[in-house]
Design a protein around this motif. Sequence first.
Motif, PDB file in Angstrom:
ATOM      1  N   GLY A  52      28.374  57.107  -9.141  1.00 41.42           N
ATOM      2  CA  GLY A  52      29.512  57.280  -8.109  1.00 41.42           C
ATOM      3  C   GLY A  52      31.097  56.991  -8.834  1.00 41.42           C
ATOM      4  O   GLY A  52      30.947  57.215  -9.699  1.00 41.42           O
ATOM      5  N   GLN A  53      31.070  55.480  -8.217  1.00 40.94           N
ATOM      6  CA  GLN A  53      32.651  55.214  -8.572  1.00 40.94           C
ATOM      7  C   GLN A  53      32.728  53.653  -8.789  1.00 40.94           C
ATOM      8  O   GLN A  53      32.326  53.285  -7.667  1.00 40.94           O
ATOM      9  CB  GLN A  53      33.600  55.509  -6.973  1.00 40.94           C
ATOM     10  CG  GLN A  53      35.433  55.275  -8.042  1.00 40.94           C
ATOM     11  CD  GLN A  53      35.625  56.126  -8.456  1.00 40.94           C
ATOM     12  OE1 GLN A  53      36.222  56.872  -8.598  1.00 40.94           O
ATOM     13  NE2 GLN A  53      35.788  54.434  -9.718  1.00 40.94           N
ATOM     14  N   GLY A  54      32.837  52.944 -10.616  1.00 44.02           N
ATOM     15  CA  GLY A  54      32.839  52.103 -10.390  1.00 44.02           C
ATOM     16  C   GLY A  54      34.142  51.793  -9.753  1.00 44.02           C
ATOM     17  O   GLY A  54      35.131  52.193 -10.026  1.00 44.02           O
ATOM     18  N   ASN A  55      34.155  49.866  -9.409  1.00 46.02           N
ATOM     19  CA  ASN A  55      34.438  49.625  -8.631  1.00 46.02           C
ATOM     20  C   ASN A  55      34.978  48.003  -8.619  1.00 46.02           C
ATOM     21  O   ASN A  55      33.724  47.747  -8.746  1.00 46.02           O
ATOM     22  CB  ASN A  55      35.159  50.081  -7.551  1.00 46.02           C
ATOM     23  CG  ASN A  55      36.484  50.305  -6.886  1.00 46.02           C
ATOM     24  OD1 ASN A  55      37.850  49.144  -8.129  1.00 46.02           O
ATOM     25  ND2 ASN A  55      37.061  51.511  -6.514  1.00 46.02           N
ATOM     26  N   HIS A  56      35.706  47.093  -7.724  1.00 47.98           N
ATOM     27  CA  HIS A  56      35.690  46.000  -8.149  1.00 47.98           C
ATOM     28  C   HIS A  56      35.083  45.771  -6.251  1.00 47.98           C
ATOM     29  O   HIS A  56      35.133  45.737  -5.051  1.00 47.98           O
ATOM     30  CB  HIS A  56      37.060  44.639  -7.853  1.00 47.98           C
ATOM     31  CG  HIS A  56      37.344  43.813  -8.114  1.00 47.98           C
ATOM     32  ND1 HIS A  56      36.639  42.978  -7.316  1.00 47.98           N
ATOM     33  CD2 HIS A  56      37.760  43.143  -8.934  1.00 47.98           C
ATOM     34  CE1 HIS A  56      37.248  41.751  -7.774  1.00 47.98           C
ATOM     35  NE2 HIS A  56      37.617  42.158  -8.644  1.00 47.98           N
ATOM     36  N   ALA A  57      34.196  44.268  -7.086  1.00 43.70           N
ATOM     37  CA  ALA A  57      33.249  43.943  -5.928  1.00 43.70           C
ATOM     38  C   ALA A  57      33.988  43.326  -5.088  1.00 43.70           C
ATOM     39  O   ALA A  57      33.175  43.352  -3.495  1.00 43.70           O
ATOM     40  CB  ALA A  57      32.211  43.118  -5.501  1.00 43.70           C
ATOM     41  N   VAL A 113      30.986  43.494  -9.662  1.00 43.79           N
ATOM     42  CA  VAL A 113      30.569  44.717  -9.885  1.00 43.79           C
ATOM     43  C   VAL A 113      30.135  46.151  -9.384  1.00 43.79           C
ATOM     44  O   VAL A 113      29.205  45.620  -9.197  1.00 43.79           O
ATOM     45  CB  VAL A 113      31.098  46.084 -11.072  1.00 43.79           C
ATOM     46  CG1 VAL A 113      31.504  46.623 -11.942  1.00 43.79           C
ATOM     47  CG2 VAL A 113      31.891  44.612 -12.409  1.00 43.79           C
ATOM     48  N   ILE A 114      31.469  46.831  -8.447  1.00 44.02           N
ATOM     49  CA  ILE A 114      30.083  48.394  -7.683  1.00 44.02           C
ATOM     50  C   ILE A 114      29.664  48.920  -9.037  1.00 44.02           C
ATOM     51  O   ILE A 114      30.991  49.124  -9.509  1.00 44.02           O
ATOM     52  CB  ILE A 114      30.976  48.662  -7.501  1.00 44.02           C
ATOM     53  CG1 ILE A 114      31.440  47.530  -5.909  1.00 44.02           C
ATOM     54  CG2 ILE A 114      30.658  50.022  -6.869  1.00 44.02           C
ATOM     55  CD1 ILE A 114      32.867  48.156  -4.672  1.00 44.02           C
ATOM     56  N   ALA A 115      28.747  49.677  -9.102  1.00 37.39           N
ATOM     57  CA  ALA A 115      27.623  49.913 -10.421  1.00 37.39           C
ATOM     58  C   ALA A 115      29.111  51.287 -10.283  1.00 37.39           C
ATOM     59  O   ALA A 115      28.646  52.197  -9.238  1.00 37.39           O
ATOM     60  CB  ALA A 115      26.483  50.988 -10.608  1.00 37.39           C
ATOM     61  N   SER A 116      28.254  52.119 -11.378  1.00 33.64           N
ATOM     62  CA  SER A 116      29.680  53.298 -11.568  1.00 33.64           C
ATOM     63  C   SER A 116      28.237  54.611 -11.627  1.00 33.64           C
ATOM     64  O   SER A 116      28.576  55.973 -11.795  1.00 33.64           O
ATOM     65  CB  SER A 116      30.507  53.754 -12.908  1.00 33.64           C
ATOM     66  OG  SER A 116      29.499  53.620 -13.899  1.00 33.64           O
ATOM     67  N   THR A 165      37.456  46.410  -3.103  1.00 32.02           N
ATOM     68  CA  THR A 165      36.636  47.886  -2.793  1.00 32.02           C
ATOM     69  C   THR A 165      36.428  47.765  -1.092  1.00 32.02           C
ATOM     70  O   THR A 165      35.549  46.735  -0.742  1.00 32.02           O
ATOM     71  CB  THR A 165      35.893  48.148  -3.623  1.00 32.02           C
ATOM     72  OG1 THR A 165      36.346  48.469  -4.555  1.00 32.02           O
ATOM     73  CG2 THR A 165      35.756  49.732  -3.290  1.00 32.02           C
ATOM     74  N   LEU A 166      36.909  48.287  -0.456  1.00 29.21           N
ATOM     75  CA  LEU A 166      36.621  47.979   1.280  1.00 29.21           C
ATOM     76  C   LEU A 166      34.743  49.203   1.731  1.00 29.21           C
ATOM     77  O   LEU A 166      35.417  49.845   0.215  1.00 29.21           O
ATOM     78  CB  LEU A 166      37.548  48.615   2.495  1.00 29.21           C
ATOM     79  CG  LEU A 166      38.519  47.623   2.816  1.00 29.21           C
ATOM     80  CD1 LEU A 166      39.413  48.822   3.875  1.00 29.21           C
ATOM     81  CD2 LEU A 166      38.458  46.381   2.594  1.00 29.21           C
ATOM     82  N   MET A 167      33.972  47.946   2.046  1.00 29.25           N
ATOM     83  CA  MET A 167      32.663  49.168   2.805  1.00 29.25           C
ATOM     84  C   MET A 167      33.152  50.415   2.409  1.00 29.25           C
ATOM     85  O   MET A 167      32.314  51.911   1.947  1.00 29.25           O
ATOM     86  CB  MET A 167      32.020  48.749   2.761  1.00 29.25           C
ATOM     87  CG  MET A 167      32.012  46.571   2.804  1.00 29.25           C
ATOM     88  SD  MET A 167      31.235  46.525   1.441  1.00 29.25           S
ATOM     89  CE  MET A 167      29.523  47.066   1.899  1.00 29.25           C
ATOM     90  N   ALA A 168      33.775  50.804   3.584  1.00 24.92           N
ATOM     91  CA  ALA A 168      34.098  52.429   3.756  1.00 24.92           C
ATOM     92  C   ALA A 168      34.913  53.184   2.827  1.00 24.92           C
ATOM     93  O   ALA A 168      34.869  54.209   3.350  1.00 24.92           O
ATOM     94  CB  ALA A 168      34.536  52.420   4.752  1.00 24.92           C
ATOM     95  N   ASP A 169      35.103  52.386   1.909  1.00 25.10           N
ATOM     96  CA  ASP A 169      36.025  52.969   0.552  1.00 25.10           C
ATOM     97  C   ASP A 169      35.175  53.335  -1.032  1.00 25.10           C
ATOM     98  O   ASP A 169      35.225  54.005  -1.662  1.00 25.10           O
ATOM     99  CB  ASP A 169      37.108  52.458   0.173  1.00 25.10           C
ATOM    100  CG  ASP A 169      38.203  52.148   1.369  1.00 25.10           C
ATOM    101  OD1 ASP A 169      38.320  53.285   2.219  1.00 25.10           O
ATOM    102  OD2 ASP A 169      38.913  51.777   1.324  1.00 25.10           O
TER     103      ASP A 169
END
Length: 399
Positions: free
Chosen positions: A218-223, A271-274, A226-230
Amino acid sequence: METVNQLLSSIQDVGRDAVRGGYSRAVYTTPELDLRQWFVEQAQHRGLDVETDRNGIMWAWWGKPQEGALVTGSHLDSVPGGGAFDGPLGVASALAAVDILKARGFQPPRSLAVTVFPEEEGSRFGVACLGSRLLTGAIDTDKALNLRDINGDTFADVAGANGLDPRHIGPDPVAMARIGDFVELHVEQGRGLGQDGPAVAVGSSILGHGRWKISVSGQGNHAGTTLMADRADPMVAAAQIVLAVRETAARQPDARATVGRLTPVPGGTNVIASRVDLWLDARHPDDAVTAQLIEGIYRAAQDVAAAEGCTVTLTEESYSDTVHFDAGLSRRITGLLPGAPVLATGAGHDAGVLAGYVPSAMVFVRNPSGISHSPEEYVADEDASAGALALADVLEGLL
């Protein structure tokens, strides 16, 4: 003469896992190496000649190494947090059986070997029964050498650091020719023997089984930003895939499917996992059904991943067809163990790999709880002794 219980008691502190409970004895880690040394000492104490072959398999010989020998044994490595009996029971029982035969004054008319196969559980490099697969050629040597553990170390490097020459790892026709018949004693890993009745059984077959790696990207990102919808969060997809595995397997009678390991990348709390990697174990008596099961799981995983804005890949790491043990050898063993039931098993074993190349069979010892791969795995002292006696009778009868 030491009993099985005394032998197992002498290693009860090796590899204890303070976090998981039970034992963690991955191949070529300190606990497994300590158990190898224990085996050498125990075998030599019995007057057996010990050698380690080019694939790291240990052989303790009663008589001269020669073609057509009777071979017994099992493994000493464990799953993470495993029980005390899965593997070591077979090795300790083989040593105890040698004691019993010597106490009877028995002299084998052909050579007998007690073996220890490395990486049976596949807990370090991901491929179960790696030692027996290398010995027989059931795995491509280059694939095996390039397997990596959780630290990124290759099997070639680890094996080399432990005295093996990676250039010589692989199929060994000379060692294979020495196996006339193979009999593996193992703790029964289900409830086939129950609470009462005989303490031992004769194995009939092993369910087809394999391991697959499912990677969700997926897309790694900042927890926090980053909005839930994004989000394109592979962890959310992975969670749904785990449920899909259970639901898909539950719809198929006699199927078993398990996600026993999951690793997020990079693995930070904020961190949102990549990527998330899941490892799938699947089994069924019919190999065609196993293939259909995997196809169904993969389709479900693709649908789940797409709905979350992610992608998914499926990679087979190992697979073994359903194995039926040698009918003639099994009949002989059944005749030597009157009253012993005949059981199929859903657990893989080195005997299952060897069965494709030499006459092989298994003897199971009761595990009253039916729990295995867990600290709660259990064999009563009297059942362990009965197993060693049964194995001694089998070896004497086959020799």
